[in-house]
Design an enzyme around this catalytic site. Structure first.
Site, PDB file in Angstrom:
ATOM      1  N   TYR A 197     -36.486  13.953  12.008  1.00  0.00           N
ATOM      2  CA  TYR A 197     -35.288  13.150  11.717  1.00  0.00           C
ATOM      3  C   TYR A 197     -35.697  11.946  10.862  1.00  0.00           C
ATOM      4  CZ  TYR A 197     -31.202  10.158  12.855  1.00  0.00           C
ATOM      5  OH  TYR A 197     -30.090   9.348  12.798  1.00  0.00           O
ATOM      6  N   GLY A 216     -26.215  -0.707   8.021  1.00  0.00           N
ATOM      7  CA  GLY A 216     -26.706  -0.374   6.672  1.00  0.00           C
ATOM      8  C   GLY A 216     -27.770   0.707   6.683  1.00  0.00           C
ATOM      9  N   TYR A 233     -36.046   8.565  12.241  1.00  0.00           N
ATOM     10  CA  TYR A 233     -37.249   8.328  13.047  1.00  0.00           C
ATOM     11  C   TYR A 233     -38.448   8.426  12.115  1.00  0.00           C
ATOM     12  CZ  TYR A 233     -34.389   8.873  17.283  1.00  0.00           C
ATOM     13  OH  TYR A 233     -33.452   8.718  18.271  1.00  0.00           O
TER      14      TYR A 233
END
Ligand SMILES: Cc1cc2nc3c(=O)[nH]c(=O)nc-3n(C[C@H](O)[C@H](O)[C@H](O)COP(=O)(O)OP(=O)(O)OC[C@H]3O[C@@H](n4cnc5c(N)ncnc54)[C@H](O)[C@@H]3O)c2cc1C
Ligand SMILES: *[C@@H]1O[C@H](CO)[C@@H](O)[C@H](O)[C@H]1NC(C)=O
Length: 534
Positions: free
Chosen positions: A478, A187, A481
Site C-alpha cells: 500500500y 492532503g 504505507y
C-alpha cells in the site's frame, strides 16, 4: 506590483528578517533571503513572516517546533537526519503558488507536508538532496461542508478528524469514508488512497473525490477541468509528492445511520485464538457491507501477573446499524467469535470513529479539533495483501516470530464489498477484487538509535518468512504505507519494482502522466513517480 500590497507591519517584519539574515555568514542565509524576497514579489496576499517562516538562524526553538510538531516517525527526527533549510507555512493559496515559483527559480528542493504521517518521513526529510525546504500546509485547513450538494471542499492541511467533525456538526446522517487515525492530513492521505472502517460499503476516500485544486510546477492553480482527467486520475491514489501540491479536495459525502455500533472482542491463543483468526480470514471480506471487523494482533501477558507472553487478537468492529441487527449478522456469518450483546456499544457515527481511533469514551467530539496524534514512536512498518487464507501452521510460525520481538503489532483489515466492485484501473490504487485483507506490519521502540538495527532486522526477517503466504508477482504493498526497503537492490532503488507493488498495471500510466505533467521532475522524493523507466 504585488509587494506594494503588503501591509506596513508586514513590510517591517520582512525588513527585520532581511536585516537579521544579512548578519549571518552562512550560505543558507542567502537562500532564505532570496526566497523571502522572491515570495514578497510573487505573492499578492499579505505576508506575515513571523507566523509563516521558520529557520534555525532566526529562532531555533520555533524552528524545532515547526519541524517536529506533526512529524510522526521519530526515527526521522534524529540528529543524524538531514534538516530543512527552513520551513514555510503558507497562509493563503497564493503563498503556495509563490513558494513553488520561487523554489523553481532558485532551484530549491521542496518537500510537501500536510499531516506529517508519512511512514518514511518523506514529507520532512530528504536523504537525496543536500539542501531542501519544507512547505507545510498545516495552516491551510479550511473546511466548507455543503449539505445541499452533498459535498465538501476541504483544504489539504485539515486533519481527517476535523473533516469528520465539520460534517457531523451539520448533519448526523452524513459521513465520509477515510482513515481511522484522526490526525492524518487530508492532503497526503487521500492522494494515496485512504481506507477506513466504511471502505467495504463506500470504497476509499480517493474513490469519493469529485474535484481537486492543485498547484503545478509552474505555480498555476488547476481544478479538475484544467488539469485534465489523466492527472485527476493520478492524484486519486498515485501517492503524495509526485504531481503537484494539492490545495484542496472536493469530497462526496456518504449516508451514515444515526445509530452505529462498535465492539472489541479479544481472544488469546489459549482461547482458541488461532482457529478463530483462521475463520475470520474466510469470512471477513464476505460479511454484510455494513460490517467492518479488523484484527489487531500483538503479544500480551498470559495472565495479568505473568511474565510469560501469548498472542492476543482483538477484533474491533464497526457496524452501520444497531446492535440487534448486528447480532443477527454475526450469528449468521461469524458465530465463532462469540460476540455478545453486552460487548456492543451503540453510539453516533462520530463517536464510533473516535472509539476506533483510540480516544477515551468520555472525550467529546471537539477533541478532534486539536488534531493531536495519539501515536508517536520510533517505528518501521510494511504492508502485505492476502488472497488466500494463511493456513494454521503459517499462523503458528508467525506467532513465534512476533514473540521474538519487543513491541510488534500487526493489523489486518478486511476488503470485499465495494472494494471488490471497483475495477483495478479506475484509480491508481489496484488492490481490489481478489483481496481478502490487507496486513499492516509494525514494530515500535522508544530508545532511538540504540536498538534500531535490531528492530529493522526483525522486521525484514519476519517479512521474508511471510512471503510464502501473501500476494505474489507482485508481492503487493500500500503506497500510503511507504516502505523504502521495496525495490532496493545492490544498485539502489528499482522504481519498476516498487511501482508494481504499489500500483500493479497502473504504474506505467502514472509514469506517462508524470512525464507530461511534470517533465522536469520538480516534485520528487525517494519514491516519487519517475518521468521514465529504464
Ligand atoms: C498513525 C498512523 C495511522 C494511519 N492510519 C491510516 C488509515 O487508517 N488509513 C489509511 O489509508 N492510511 C493510514 N495511514 C497512512 C496515511 O494515509 C499516510 O501516511 C498519508 O500519506 C498521510 O498523509 P499526511 O498528509 O498526514 O502525511 P505527510 O507526511 O504530510 O505526507 C505524505 C506524503 O504525501 C505528500 N504530500 C503531503 N501533502 C501533500 C499535498 N498537499 N499535495 C501533494 N503531496 C502531498 C508528502 O510529500 C509525502 O510524500 C496512517 C499513518 C499513520 C502514521
Ligand atoms: C522563539 O520562539 C519561541 C517559541 O515559539 C517563543 O516562545 C520565543 O519568544 C521566540 N524567541 C524570540 C527571540 O523571538
Amino acid at each position: 506590483m504585488a509587494s506594494a500590497i503588503i501591509t506596513d507591519a508586514n513590510a517591517f517584519l520582512v525588513a527585520l528578517l532581511l536585516l537579521s539574515l544579512s548578519h549571518i555568514p552562512f550560505s543558507s542565509s542567502t537562500i532564505q533571503q532570496d526566497f523571502v524576497m522572491c515570495l514578497v514579489d510573487n505573492s499578492d496576499a499579505s505576508f506575515p513572516m513571523d507566523s509563516s517562516f521558520f529557520t534555525r538562524d532566526l529562532n531555533a526553538s520555533s524552528y524545532k517546533m515547526a519541524l517536529e510538531t506533526s512529524a510522526q516517525n521519530l526515527r526521522y527526527l534524529m540528529p543524524s537526519n538531514p534538516k530543512p533549510e527552513f520551513i514555510f507555512e503558507p497562509l493563503y493559496e497564493t503563498h503556495v503558488q509563490a513558494a513553488v515559483a520561487c523554489a523553481k527559480k532558485l532551484q530549491l528542493h521542496l518537500r510537501l507536508r500536510s499531516g506529517g504521517h508519512d511512514y518514511e518521513g518523506l514529507s520532512y526529510v530528504s536523504e537525496m538532496e543536500t539542501a531542501f525546504v519544507i512547505v507545510d500546509l498545516s495552516k491551510l485547513r479550511h473546511i466548507n461542508v455543503d449539505l445541499e450538494s452533498n459535498t465538501a471542499w476541504v483544504h489539504a492541511g485539515a486533519s481527517i478528524g476535523e473533516v469528520y467533525y465539520r460534517i457531523q456538526e451539520k448533519s448526523k446522517v452524513h459521513g465520509f469514508p477515510a482513515g481511522l487515525c484522526t490526525s492524518l492530513g487530508i492532503g497526503g492521505h487521500i492522494i494515496g488512497g485512504a481506507y477506513g472502517s466504511m471502505m467495504r460499503k463506500f470504497g476509499l476516500g480517493a474513490d469519493n473525490v469529485l474535484d481537486a485544486r492543485i498547484v503545478d510546477a509552474d505555480g498555476k492553480i488547476l481544478n479538475r477541468a484544467a488539469m485534465g482527467e489523466d492527472v485527476f486520475w493520478a492524484i486519486r491514489g498515485g501517492g503524495g509528492g509526485s504531481f503537484g501540491v494539492i490545495l484542496a479536495w472536493k469530497i462526496k459525502l456518504v449516508p451514515v445511520p444515526e445509530t452505529v455500533t462498535v465492539f472489541t472482542v479479544t481472544k488469546t491463543l489459549e482461547q482458541d485464538g488461532t482457529r478463530i483468526l483462521y475463520k475470520w480470514q474466510q469470512v471477513a471480506d464476505k460479511l454484510d457491507e455494513d460490517l467492518f471487523i479488523r484484527a489487531i494482533i500483538q503479544p500480551a501477558s498470559k495472565t495479568p501477573k505473568s511474565k510469560e507472553r501469548t498472542i492476543s487478537v482483538s477484533y474491533q468492529g464497526q457496524f452501520l446499524g444497531d446492535a440487534n441487527r448486528l447480532m443477527q449478522v454475526m450469528q449468521r456469518s461469524f458465530p465463532q467469535l462469540g460476540l455478545m450483546k453486552k460487548d456492543c456499544v451503540e453510539t453516533s457515527w462520530i463517536k464510533s470513529l473516535m472509539y476506533i481511533a483510540g480516544f477515551p469514551s468520555t472525550a467529546p467530539p471537539e477533541a478532534l479539533l486539536d488534531g493531536k496524534s495519539l501515536f508517536k514512536n520510533y517505528f518501521k512498518a510494511k504492508s502485505d495483501y492476502v488472497e488466500e487464507p494463511i493456513p494454521i501452521e503459517g499462523l503458528e510460525g508467525l506467532w513465534k516470530k512476533l514473540l521474538e520481538e519487543d513491541s510488534p503489532l500487526t493489523i489486518w483489515n478486511p476488503y470485499g464489498g465495494m472494494m471488490a466492485k471497483i475495477p483495478e484501473t479506475e484509480t491508481p490504487f489496484p488492490h481490489r477484487s481478489g483481496t481478502l485483507f490487507k496486513i499492516q506490519w509494525l514494530t515500535l521502540w522508544q530508545d532511538g538509535k540504540a536498538s534500531e538495527a535490531k528492530h529493522m532486522d526483525w522486521m525484514r526477517d519476519m517479512y521474508s518468512y511471510m512471503e510464502q503466504y501473501v500476494s505474489k508477482s507482485p508481492r503487493a504493498a500500500y503506497v500510503n504505507y511507504r516502505d523504502l526497503d521495496l525495490g532496493m537492490n545492490g544498485k539502489g532503488s528499482d522504481a519498476r519494482e516498487w511501482g508494481n507493488k504499489y500500483f500493479k498495471g497502473n504504474f506505467e500510466r502514472l509514469v506517462k502522466i508524470k512525464a507530461k505533467f511534470d517533465p522536469e521532475n520538480f516534485f520528487r522524493h525517494e519514491q516519487s513517480i519517475p518521468t521514465g523507466l529504464e
